[in-house]
Scaffold this active site. Structure first.
Site, PDB file in Angstrom:
ATOM      1  N   MET A  80      -3.536  -6.827  -7.212  1.00  0.00           N
ATOM      2  CA  MET A  80      -2.983  -7.986  -7.912  1.00  0.00           C
ATOM      3  C   MET A  80      -4.048  -9.025  -8.279  1.00  0.00           C
ATOM      4  O   MET A  80      -3.997 -10.173  -7.835  1.00  0.00           O
ATOM      5  CB  MET A  80      -1.885  -8.635  -7.048  1.00  0.00           C
ATOM      6  CG  MET A  80      -0.840  -7.666  -6.523  1.00  0.00           C
ATOM      7  SD  MET A  80      -0.105  -6.636  -7.802  1.00  0.00           S
ATOM      8  CE  MET A  80       1.257  -7.664  -8.252  1.00  0.00           C
ATOM      9  N   ARG A  81      -4.992  -8.623  -9.109  1.00  0.00           N
ATOM     10  CA  ARG A  81      -6.003  -9.558  -9.602  1.00  0.00           C
ATOM     11  C   ARG A  81      -6.227  -9.345 -11.086  1.00  0.00           C
ATOM     12  O   ARG A  81      -6.208  -8.202 -11.557  1.00  0.00           O
ATOM     13  CB  ARG A  81      -7.358  -9.320  -8.899  1.00  0.00           C
ATOM     14  CG  ARG A  81      -7.382  -9.554  -7.415  1.00  0.00           C
ATOM     15  CD  ARG A  81      -7.137 -10.973  -7.013  1.00  0.00           C
ATOM     16  NE  ARG A  81      -8.100 -11.928  -7.555  1.00  0.00           N
ATOM     17  CZ  ARG A  81      -7.858 -13.236  -7.626  1.00  0.00           C
ATOM     18  NH1 ARG A  81      -6.740 -13.750  -7.189  1.00  0.00           N
ATOM     19  NH2 ARG A  81      -8.780 -14.047  -8.132  1.00  0.00           N
ATOM     20  N   HIS A  86       1.882   0.285 -13.516  1.00  0.00           N
ATOM     21  CA  HIS A  86       2.655  -0.920 -13.863  1.00  0.00           C
ATOM     22  C   HIS A  86       4.147  -0.585 -13.848  1.00  0.00           C
ATOM     23  O   HIS A  86       4.567   0.414 -14.435  1.00  0.00           O
ATOM     24  CB  HIS A  86       2.240  -1.441 -15.243  1.00  0.00           C
ATOM     25  CG  HIS A  86       2.905  -2.731 -15.569  1.00  0.00           C
ATOM     26  ND1 HIS A  86       2.508  -3.934 -15.017  1.00  0.00           N
ATOM     27  CD2 HIS A  86       3.970  -3.015 -16.354  1.00  0.00           C
ATOM     28  CE1 HIS A  86       3.289  -4.897 -15.466  1.00  0.00           C
ATOM     29  NE2 HIS A  86       4.193  -4.372 -16.276  1.00  0.00           N
ATOM     30  N   GLY A 103       0.787  -1.235   0.000  1.00  0.00           N
ATOM     31  CA  GLY A 103       0.000   0.000   0.000  1.00  0.00           C
ATOM     32  C   GLY A 103       0.816   1.280   0.000  1.00  0.00           C
ATOM     33  O   GLY A 103       0.313   2.332   0.410  1.00  0.00           O
ATOM     34  N   SER A 104       2.059   1.230  -0.470  1.00  0.00           N
ATOM     35  CA  SER A 104       2.843   2.481  -0.468  1.00  0.00           C
ATOM     36  C   SER A 104       2.271   3.477  -1.489  1.00  0.00           C
ATOM     37  O   SER A 104       2.272   4.684  -1.243  1.00  0.00           O
ATOM     38  CB  SER A 104       4.322   2.208  -0.741  1.00  0.00           C
ATOM     39  OG  SER A 104       4.521   1.733  -2.042  1.00  0.00           O
TER      40      SER A 104
HETATM   41  C1  GRF Z   1       3.933  -1.409  -7.493  1.00  0.00           C
HETATM   42  O1  GRF Z   1       5.265  -1.615  -7.849  1.00  0.00           O
HETATM   43  C2  GRF Z   1       3.046  -1.449  -8.707  1.00  0.00           C
HETATM   44  O2  GRF Z   1       3.676  -1.006  -9.866  1.00  0.00           O
HETATM   45  C3  GRF Z   1       2.717  -2.914  -8.828  1.00  0.00           C
HETATM   46  O3  GRF Z   1       2.596  -3.349  -7.494  1.00  0.00           O
HETATM   47  C4  GRF Z   1       3.397  -2.547  -6.636  1.00  0.00           C
HETATM   48  C5  GRF Z   1       2.543  -2.080  -5.509  1.00  0.00           C
HETATM   49  O4  GRF Z   1       3.266  -1.578  -4.432  1.00  0.00           O
HETATM   50  N1  GRF Z   1       1.562  -3.103  -9.638  1.00  0.00           N
HETATM   51  P1  GRF Z   1       2.503  -0.931  -3.193  1.00  0.00           P
HETATM   52  O5  GRF Z   1       1.552  -1.956  -2.627  1.00  0.00           O
HETATM   53  O6  GRF Z   1       1.775   0.290  -3.671  1.00  0.00           O
HETATM   54  O7  GRF Z   1       3.567  -0.584  -2.203  1.00  0.00           O
END
Ligand code: GRF
Length: 192
Positions: free
Chosen positions: A95-96, A112, A14-15
């Protein structure tokens, strides 16, 4: 003041969710105020849940493992997003794989970690690091039926140096993401 609402979907750390909340939630821009109407997570133990709470937004947990199939899960997502009144949905590390039911009902953008159309899919960082290319980067694109294949909205690239280790490379990518995603959402919404 026109209020423009967004929904943020996430799965893990969730960053990017945090940066969107920090830079956009309840912020007033020239043509609108942006409000995060809802945050939605598909994993009950995701670290991002606390990050959303820190901004006073209790995430909606829609656990994909409790649904019979992808479309049933997507129906629940679509309903929650529509109920929130969000006009734009931001996938920030969500991630789905999404079905046409989702893509036909929801206007969404995705982040992405590669220079699309190169290195689509879940191993983009490793693949772009291992490639012989001298540059790498990140993309924000509209979500379509094709995985990581919708129209590209914004990209940022950087030079891959000889001494870069995978860890440095990842940090560079995440730092760029934390700037580009909020900026792109703002650019899309802060219009007359
Ligand atoms: C990011 O690198 C994004 O590009 C990919 O998943 C990662 C998510 O990171 N789809 P976070 O959960 O926002 O820290």
């Amino acid at each position: 003041m026109v209020i423009k609402k967004i929904a943020i979907l996430f799965s893990g750390e969730g960053s990017n969710l945090e940066k969107l909340l920090e830079k956009l939630h309840n912020q007033v821009f020239e043509h609108c105020k942006i409000e995060v109407a809802t945050t939605i997570c598909n994993r009950p133990n995701a670290l991002g849940i606390e990050k959303s709470r820190a901004y006073g937004i209790e995430p909606l947990i829609i656990d994909h493992t409790l649904f019979e199939n992808r479309e049933a899960f997507d129906k629940a997502l679509v309903e929650a997003i529509q109920n929130s009144g969000a006009q734009l949905t931001v996938l920030a590390g969500f991630m789905r794989f999404l079905t046409p039911y989702f893509t036909q009902n929801i206007k969404a953008i995705n982040l992405h970690p590669s220079l699309l159309p190169l290195f689509k899919g879940g191993n983009a960082i490793e693949e772009s690091f291992a490639s012989p290319m001298k540059v790498a980067g990140i993309s924000v694109h509209f979500v379509s039926e094709v995985l990581d294949g919708g129209e590209i909205i914004a990209q940022q690239c950087f030079e891959k140096t000889e001494d870069m280790r995978l860890e440095d490379f990842e940090v560079k990518i995440h730092n760029l993401e934390h700037e580009l995603l909020p900026q792109t959402v703002k650019n899309l919404l802060n219009r007359k």
